[in-house]
Write a protein that holds these residues in place. Structure first.
Motif, short mmCIF file in Angstrom:
data_model
loop_
_atom_site.label_atom_id
_atom_site.label_comp_id
_atom_site.label_asym_id
_atom_site.label_seq_id
_atom_site.Cartn_x
_atom_site.Cartn_y
_atom_site.Cartn_z
N PHE A 136 0.79 -1.22 0.00
CA PHE A 136 0.00 0.00 0.00
C PHE A 136 0.82 1.27 0.00
N VAL A 137 1.93 1.28 0.70
CA VAL A 137 2.71 2.51 0.83
C VAL A 137 3.98 2.47 -0.02
N GLY A 138 4.42 1.28 -0.34
CA GLY A 138 5.68 1.12 -1.05
C GLY A 138 6.78 0.80 -0.06
N CYS A 139 7.94 0.54 -0.57
CA CYS A 139 9.02 0.15 0.33
C CYS A 139 10.16 1.16 0.37
N ASP A 140 9.91 2.36 -0.15
CA ASP A 140 10.95 3.39 -0.17
C ASP A 140 11.47 3.72 1.23
N ASP A 141 10.58 3.84 2.20
CA ASP A 141 10.97 4.22 3.55
C ASP A 141 11.03 3.04 4.51
N ALA A 142 10.77 1.85 4.02
CA ALA A 142 10.75 0.66 4.88
C ALA A 142 12.09 -0.07 4.81
N PRO A 143 12.43 -0.79 5.86
CA PRO A 143 13.62 -1.64 5.78
C PRO A 143 13.43 -2.68 4.67
N SER A 144 14.51 -3.24 4.19
CA SER A 144 14.41 -4.29 3.17
C SER A 144 13.61 -5.46 3.72
N ARG A 145 13.19 -6.34 2.85
CA ARG A 145 12.46 -7.53 3.29
C ARG A 145 13.32 -8.37 4.24
N ASP A 146 14.61 -8.52 3.90
CA ASP A 146 15.51 -9.29 4.79
C ASP A 146 15.65 -8.62 6.15
N ALA A 147 15.85 -7.32 6.15
CA ALA A 147 15.98 -6.60 7.43
C ALA A 147 14.67 -6.70 8.22
N SER A 148 13.56 -6.60 7.54
CA SER A 148 12.27 -6.73 8.21
C SER A 148 12.11 -8.12 8.82
N ALA A 149 12.51 -9.15 8.08
CA ALA A 149 12.41 -10.52 8.59
C ALA A 149 13.26 -10.67 9.85
N ARG A 150 14.48 -10.11 9.83
CA ARG A 150 15.35 -10.18 11.01
C ARG A 150 14.72 -9.44 12.19
#
Length: 161
Positions: A136-150
């Motif tokens: 919905f918002v995009g991943c520009d400001d979000a941690p990477s998928r790997d970082a999010s998983a960690r």
């Protein structure tokens, strides 16, 4: 396909979503079930990280198709009926993850006061939320998928003190 996704008829959004689940769900469930072979091996966090990453990827794949599938109460009821008839539901993904965490807890590798079932639900919820935000918002400001998983795995705080 755009027209069929908007219509509540055979071949419409529910059928499309169910077909996508039929394609993606077996891999996701096999990843969860394969955790049983990891109990006592490696670290719990290292075992859970690729599962959390796979969960994020799975939910990114299926969420886009899920939205049109719930455009009306009739469609929602049809979907629920199909899931029930297939023997699927939240327990399908929570049970293997909770079972793995309980096995690791018995081995002393997960905190004794941790609730394996609640921890499994929180991990799946974290994966779902991360996918939702990216969609919905995009991943520009979000941690990477790997970082999010960690982050998801770390914040479960399962390691014994």
């Amino acid at each position: 396909m755009a027209v069929s996704l908007r219509e509540d008829r055979a071949g419409g959004s529910v059928d499309y979503f169910l077909a996508l689940l039929q394609d993606r769900l077996p891999l996701w469930l096999s990843i969860l079930h394969n955790l049983t072979h990891r109990a006592g091996k490696g670290s719990v966090s290292d075992n859970l990280h690729p599962v959390a990453r796979a969960g994020i990827d799975y939910y990114i794949d299926v969420q886009g198709a899920a939205l049109p599938a719930f455009t009306s109460p009739d469609v929602t009821v049809r979907f629920r009926r199909a899931i029930k008839e297939a023997g699927l539901g939240p327990r399908t993904e929570i049970a293997p993850l909770a079972g793995y965490l309980a096995d690791e807890q018995r081995l002393g590798r997960v905190r004794a006061d941790a609730d394996p079932e609640a921890s499994a639900r929180l991990m799946v919820a974290g994966c779902f939320h991360r996918a939702f935000i990216e969609m919905f918002v995009g991943c520009d400001d979000a941690p990477s998928r790997d970082a999010s998983a960690r982050e998801i795995v770390r914040e479960l705080r399962l390691d014994p003190a």
